[in-house]
Each structure stands twice: as C-alpha cells, then as structure tokens.
Design an enzyme around this catalytic site. Structure first.
Site: not given
Ligand code: ATP
Ligand code: MG
Length: 557
Positions: A33, A257, A267
């Site tokens: 994204e 992850r 982020k």
C-alpha cells in the site's frame, strides 16, 4: 557436493502444484500500500515473493494496493519502486488496484444482482452493535432484505455522489451468525469523497481491502497470493468472493511476519517517528526502512542473505537484530576497502624521522579480496593516533602505546614512546617517539615482535570528516510488547556525531557506492549530506568483537 536444502512449506506447495499440473507456471505478487516507505519486513516479503517465482521460473507482479485515497501518495510509489530495484528484483508488470476500480465495481454489481450484497444505511455504531460477539450471533437489520432493484439503484447513486461520507455502505450478504466475525456481512464499499493520487476525483466510493485484494489477484491470475498470518481469518472471505463471482481461483497462503528486536515495524508507527521529529526523515539511518538501510551502508546482498537465513515461518517469532548485523558484516568484510581514520586525535611526533620527508606506503585495499588493489598512504614526522591508544600508566595487558613501550604503526614502522608532553593543566598534548627504520612493513629485518598495531593518519595529509555513529533506536528488546507508548522506549543516545575526525587522504575521493572498513573502528559509508566542504560518513555497523580481536587481525595482515 553441496548439501541439499530442505524446502520451506511454500516451496513444497509450489512444487506439488507444478507436479500435478494445477499450474503450468506460477505468478506471485508483491502488494504494497503506497502509504509509507518500505521496511525490512517488506524486504522479507519481497525476497519471498520474488524469490519463489524466480526459483520456479515464474513471475512476480508489483501491485500497488492503492484503495485508500486518504493516506496514499506518489512519493511512496516512487520510493517503493526504487527499493525493490535496489534489493535486486525485477517485476513483470507494474499494476495498481485502482486501475481495477471499474471492474471491482462491476463485481459488486454482480453480487447485488445475485442477491449477495445490499446497501446498508446504518451508522458504523449500529453495524458494530448488530455484529454480535464471537459467542453470540449477529442480528439482521431491515436493510438486509432490500430488493435487488433498490440495491442496484442505491449503489449507483452512491457512485454518482448523491450521499455523504458514511451515509451508506455496501455489504456482502454472507452469514450474520458465522463463527468467523469477518464473515458477518462484511462492508465491501464505503463512501469517501476524497481525491485519489491516481484516479483523481473519478470516484467517491472505494472498495474495502477485502473486496479489492483477492479480486485484484484474480484479475491478474496470481497463482499463489502470499500474505502474513493476520490474514488467516480473511481467507474464507477471499475464497467466498472468488467463488461467488466465478473468477480465477487465486489461492491465499500465510506466513509469519518478520518481527525484529529493538525495532518497530509498522508504517504507521514509523510515520509517527518521522512526523514527531524523533528521526530526520524516512531514510534516517536509524530507521528500519530499506531506504535508511541503504543510506546506512547495508548492501542488498546482505539483506537478501538475512531473509534467506530466517526462512519462512508459520508461527510468530522475534528475530534478533544481531543476525541482520551479522549478515551485513560478513558481506562488508569481503568487499569493504580498508582505510585509516582517527576519531579522537592525539598528536605524535617521530623525532627520529626527517622533517621534510613524506613516504608513501602501499597498503592493500582489502586483504580478503584477491584482486590486490591498493592505495598509497602518506607517512610523515607528525601523525595522529587515537587518544585511547595511549596510556601513561599502562595496565598489565595493555599492548598499545605507553612510555618506553613499542607498537607497530599499521603498514609503517615500529615506534617507541620516549616522552610525554603536557600543558600547564597536566593534559597530554603530544607524544615524542622514535621509529626503528629496519622495521619497515613488508621489509622488516629486525626480528622484533610487538603485540599492538595502531592505525594512524599523517597530520599534514589528514582529511577532516564528520562521523555519525548510530546506536539502536529503541531501548526495549521487544518494542511491540513493551509497556506504554512505543515512543517511551526511544533511546535518547541513538546518534553520536564526531564533528572532526581525521581520515587518510584516499577518503577525500570517497564514493557513494563504495564501502569502507575504518581499521579497528567499524564499517562506514559516505553519507548523502556530504558536500564540497564537508565529507560525512555513516557507521554502517561496528566490528565484531571490538578492539582486541580486530587488532589481532590487523596485525596479521
Ligand atoms: P505495515 O503494518 O508496516 O504498514 P502492511 O502489511 O500494512 O505493513 P503493506 O504495504 O500492506 O504493509 O504490505 C505489503 C506486503 O508486505 C504485504 O504482503 C504484507 O503482508 C508484507 N509485509 C508487511 N510487513 C511485513 C513484515 N513485518 N514481515 C513480512 N511481510 C510483511
Ligand atoms: Mg497494510
């Protein structure tokens, strides 16, 4: 014969899919994204997606998951592309989920037409309240039984901009009693009168992640859609949409992850660090972003090696940041040019050495590299050594310089300290030494052995440089699990600046694509803030075991 490495679970799946003929070739995607800079967790995902395709002669798309107009920006798109290239990967197609908006809209219309989606006028609070709890089924509201015709009209009106943000949503009609809360009629479209960085003002309704991601995969005919574990509960939705729409059956697979000690990896949090001025931008070398690691001097090879070493896990874990640093050191040891830089100078005068003379010593750039490249290092009567390489009253195992004690100056001579000069306050200002001409490096006929080897820089030839030494940005090992706000764990001493260090002249022409080992000090690279007046180096990583070990190594080579 090289040892056969066992396959990770994704490789097993791919091999089986190829063997059974389920897929002729595989196609993966990396779907960022564009709402921030990529971090080392994304590097893991990039290495996995691109690496898997590469290993099985498949391809990988770069798809920007740009369905949220508010947080996204082309600055991020550009940085993401630069980072992926820098890591060493090539995508097959550069794609944008926003390019599929019309098609995704049509998918929604199709669902409405099948009686599988409805426009809901409830507020978000009402929707939440009707959802029930994990142990209690949700309740249907009156909008759920709206007619197909009404839904089609209302949805079209939503698109046309007739309604305000939040006035209506489109929901999939799945099962308000599903044990998976996400399946209780998920919202698939919301109204947002917002400008999009690519589609401009064409749209005022935007698909939710779950209604865009799987469909985008399917449109591109992605065979293996790899994501992180938190998407496991989303998988039934992913499959439900694909099945109801009868489109290409992309499959979702999940892996753990990457979490790393002393690091935040989101982020959103990294953006806070930037916005609140805790760091100087996304590429501040203390950040875990790919751009920061690049600026700090990490190499793509070392990051890829790290990702390979940690493998593909299916359970959450926390990786020691020391492993990443280990990979960086290993690579830099092989490629870094050796240079001498004095961080904290003490002047040394070799009284036995002629005043006007300068000798050029030929010094290997890297003893680990067989190419034999070298540079010339000037030696003269006045030199700088490190202040802490001298002790007036040495302890027993102190093999560096002390009154009456001998050391070797790297690549030059053995010297002996004769006299210590002090100012009126008793501070040492200068050392007077004599050199032994017969101990010249490479041609030593003296038979004298000394235990200490020091780096040094000729005063007359020294180049002033600024050094930036970085420590961990966080004090807590597991920042995510630490008490309180993550910003409370910021290490206040994560940056130390040495305003004037003295470097050997070869560093005057330092280049951005070169890596350096400052002997006995660490690995360094040129920083982008350097200009005509000032040369600035970043410490990439320290040397392994501090002084003792490195010094031994320096003496041997
Ligand atoms: P963040 O929470 O940091 O914003 P994200 O998952 O929202 O991360 P995306 O841009 O949506 O960021 O991620 C792109 C891809 O990178 C996704 O497939 C995602 O699963 C993967 N990814 C993100 N963070 C990690 C991580 N820490 N380890 C492995 N893969 C990750
Ligand atoms: Mg995300």
């Amino acid at each position: 014969m090289s040892e056969e490495k066992s396959l990770n679970f994704l490789e097993e799946i791919v091999e089986s899919d190829l063997a059974t003929g389920k897929h002729k070739a595989i196609l993966t995607r990396f779907p960022p994204e564009p709402n921030g800079y990529l971090h080392v967790g994304h590097a893991k995902s990039i290495c996995l997606n691109f690496g898997l395709a590469k290993k099985y002669n498949g391809k990988t798309n770069l798809r920007f998951d740009d369905t949220n107009p508010v947080t996204e920006d082309t600055e991020y798109v550009d940085s993401i592309k630069e980072d992926i290239h820098w890591l060493g990967f090539e995508w097959e197609n550069e794609l944008y989920a926003s390019d599929y908006f019309e098609q995704i809209y049509q998918f929604a219309v199709q669902l409405i037409g099948k009686g599988l989606a409805y426009v809901d006028d409830s507020s978000s609070e009402e929707i939440a309240a009707q959802k029930g709890t994990p142990t209690q089924a949700g309740t249907d509201n009156t909008f759920r039984s709206r007619s197909i015709e009404d839904n089609l009209r209302l949805f079209e009106e939503m698109r046309a901009g007739k309604y305000a943000d939040g006035a209506k949503v489109l929901r999939a009609k799945i099962d308000m009693a599903s044990p998976n809360m996400l399946m209780r009629d998920p919202i698939i479209y919301r109204i947002k009168h917002a400008h999009h960085h690519r589609t401009g003002d064409n749209w005022c309704i935007y698909p939710m992640y779950d209604f865009a991601h799987g469909q985008s995969d399917s449109i591109e005919k992605i065979t293996h859609s790899i994501c992180t574990l938190e998407f496991i509960p989303h998988r039934p939705m992913y499959e439900w949409f694909i099945e109801q729409l009868g489109i290409f059956p992309s499959k979702q697979y999940e892996f753990a992850r990457l979490n790393m000690t002393y690091t935040v990896m989101s982020k959103r949090k990294l953006l806070q660090l930037v916005n609140d001025g805790h760091v100087n931008g996304w590429d501040d070398p203390r950040m875990p972003t790919i751009s920061a690691m690049r600026r700090k001097g990490y190499t793509p090879e070392s990051i890829r090696e790290f990702c390979e070493k940690i493998g593909v896990a299916r359970r959450e874990n926390l990786i020691d940041i020391g492993l990443l640093e280990f990979c960086v050191r290993e690579h830099l040891n092989r490629i870094a040019l050796r240079r001498m830089v004095v961080f904290d100078p003490l002047k040394l005068v070799i009284t036995s050495y002629p005043e006007a003379e300068t000798e050029m010593f030929r010094c290997e750039d890297n003893p680990e590299n067989p190419d034999g490249s070298y540079r010339e290092v000037p030696f003269s009567r006045e030199l700088y050594i490190e202040k802490d390489d001298f002790m007036e009253v040495p302890s027993k195992k102190y093999f560096r310089l002390a009154p009456g004690q001998m050391v070797r100056l790297k690549s030059a001579y053995i010297i002996k300290c004769d006299e210590v000069i002090k100012d009126e306050n008793g501070n040492i200002t200068e050392l007077r030494c004599t050199h032994l001409p017969e101990t010249k490096s490479g041609n030593d006929t003296s038979g004298i052995h000394v235990k200490g080897t020091l780096h040094w820089v000729s005063v007359a030839h020294a180049v002033h440089t600024e050094l930036r030494l970085y420590e961990r940005l966080f004090k807590a090992e597991n920042v995510a699990d630490a008490e309180g706000d993550f910003k409370e764990n910021i290490n206040p001493d994560s940056l130390q600046v040495i305003a004037t260090a003295y470097a050997e002249p070869a560093l005057k022409t330092a280049k951005f694509d070169e890596r350096y080992q400052f002997l006995r000090k660490g690995y360094f690279c040129l920083d982008k803030d350097s200009n005509e007046e000032k040369i600035i180096f970043n410490r990439t990583v320290t040397l392994k075991d501090g002084w003792a070990k490195e010094n031994k190594k320096v003496s041997i080579t």
